[in-house]
Design a protein around this motif. Structure first.
Motif, short mmCIF file in Angstrom:
data_model
loop_
_atom_site.label_atom_id
_atom_site.label_comp_id
_atom_site.label_asym_id
_atom_site.label_seq_id
_atom_site.Cartn_x
_atom_site.Cartn_y
_atom_site.Cartn_z
N THR A 171 68.84 7.32 5.82
CA THR A 171 67.64 7.97 6.34
C THR A 171 66.47 6.99 6.31
O THR A 171 66.26 6.32 5.31
CB THR A 171 67.30 9.20 5.46
OG1 THR A 171 68.43 10.07 5.45
CG2 THR A 171 66.10 9.95 6.00
N GLU A 211 63.21 14.02 7.02
CA GLU A 211 63.96 15.03 7.78
C GLU A 211 63.56 16.39 7.23
O GLU A 211 63.47 16.58 6.02
CB GLU A 211 65.47 14.78 7.66
CG GLU A 211 65.93 14.54 6.27
CD GLU A 211 67.10 13.59 6.19
OE1 GLU A 211 67.55 13.08 7.23
OE2 GLU A 211 67.56 13.36 5.07
N THR A 264 70.20 14.09 2.53
CA THR A 264 70.41 14.52 3.91
C THR A 264 71.43 15.65 3.97
O THR A 264 71.23 16.66 4.66
CB THR A 264 70.89 13.33 4.78
OG1 THR A 264 69.88 12.33 4.76
CG2 THR A 264 71.16 13.75 6.21
N GLU A 297 68.37 9.71 10.67
CA GLU A 297 69.46 8.86 10.20
C GLU A 297 69.67 7.69 11.17
O GLU A 297 69.64 7.88 12.38
CB GLU A 297 70.77 9.65 10.18
CG GLU A 297 70.83 10.73 9.14
CD GLU A 297 71.31 10.19 7.82
OE1 GLU A 297 72.52 9.97 7.68
OE2 GLU A 297 70.48 9.96 6.94
N THR A 315 63.90 12.79 2.06
CA THR A 315 63.22 11.50 2.18
C THR A 315 64.25 10.37 2.21
O THR A 315 65.40 10.59 1.85
CB THR A 315 62.28 11.26 0.96
OG1 THR A 315 63.09 11.23 -0.22
CG2 THR A 315 61.24 12.35 0.85
MG LIG Z 1 69.45 10.59 3.79
#
Ligand SMILES: [Mg+2]
Ligand SMILES: Nc1nc2c(ncn2[C@@H]2O[C@H](COP(=O)(O)OP(=O)(O)OP(=O)(O)O)[C@@H](O)[C@H]2O)c(=O)[nH]1
Length: 182
Positions: free
Chosen positions: A41, A45, A4, A19, A62
């Motif tokens: 997550t 994203e 992320t 998230e 992912t």
């Molecule tokens: Mg993440």
């Protein structure tokens, strides 16, 4: 770990966030999280990065937790490059590496895989151990140290993942869209 962070660090556009608070996830699943973070997550994203030759690269983060493997499996096959982000400062880091490689190799060709190891300095270790484990899977897989909080570092990971030569980025053939999954 650091997917992320890496997507947000390198993305030229806003990243759609998936998230959730780990405590919320724990409350729902009734299972304790193994991670040390307050968020995790749960979906994909997606950010965007312009490569030096002007191509738009979709950078996809992912979920890292095992229970979301269907989400990972859905994203990996159509990607140009897959990056395995590993937490270097971890007692079981090498075992973790072996298990993740096994999982990924069952889904996509290892020829499009890159391994990025974070927090090596804190661990006081080298890449050698990781290189050995990765080479046992496929010795052509690049293994690099990376910091997902540092844009230059993530850009280097993307160059490696997309097999863009560092010295002559303009020689890449134009393609409609590329995708790098982490
Ligand atoms: Mg993440
Ligand atoms: N000090 C340090 N912190 C790091 C490094 N890499 C990542 N972090 C931190 O570790 C955390 C990593 O979290 P994420 O980027 O959310 O990791 P993730 O891979 O997306 O995790 P999941 O979604 O739960 O699979 C963030 O707080 C980062 O700032 C590193 O190399 N050094």
């Amino acid at each position: 770990m650091g997917k992320t962070t890496a997507v947000c660090t390198v993305s030229d556009t806003n990243v759609s966030s998936t998230e959730v608070l780990s405590s919320a996830l724990r409350a729902r699943t009734g299972r304790p999280g193994r991670h040390l973070k307050t968020t995790t997550t749960v979906g994909l994203e997606i950010g965007e990065w312009q490569s030096p030759d002007g191509q738009t690269v979709s950078v996809v983060g992912t979920p890292g937790q095992e229970r979301f493997d269907l989400v990972r499996k859905s994203a990996m096959p159509r990607s140009t490059g897959v990056v395995l982000w590993l937490f270097g400062h971890h007692d079981l880091a090498l075992l973790d590496t072996e298990l993740w490689l096994e999982f990924i190799a069952a889904e996509v060709s290892t020829s499009k895989l890159t391994v990025a190891v974070t927090r090596l300095e804190e661990a006081g270790t080298q890449l050698d151990g990781f290189r050995e484990v990765v080479a046992a899977c496929d010795d052509r897989i690049p293994v690099i140290a990376a910091d997902p909080r540092d844009r230059n570092s993530v850009v280097e990971v993307l160059h490696t993942a997309l097999r863009i030569p560092h010295s002559s980025p303009a020689t890449e053939k134009p393609a409609t869209e590329k995708e790098a999954v982490g």
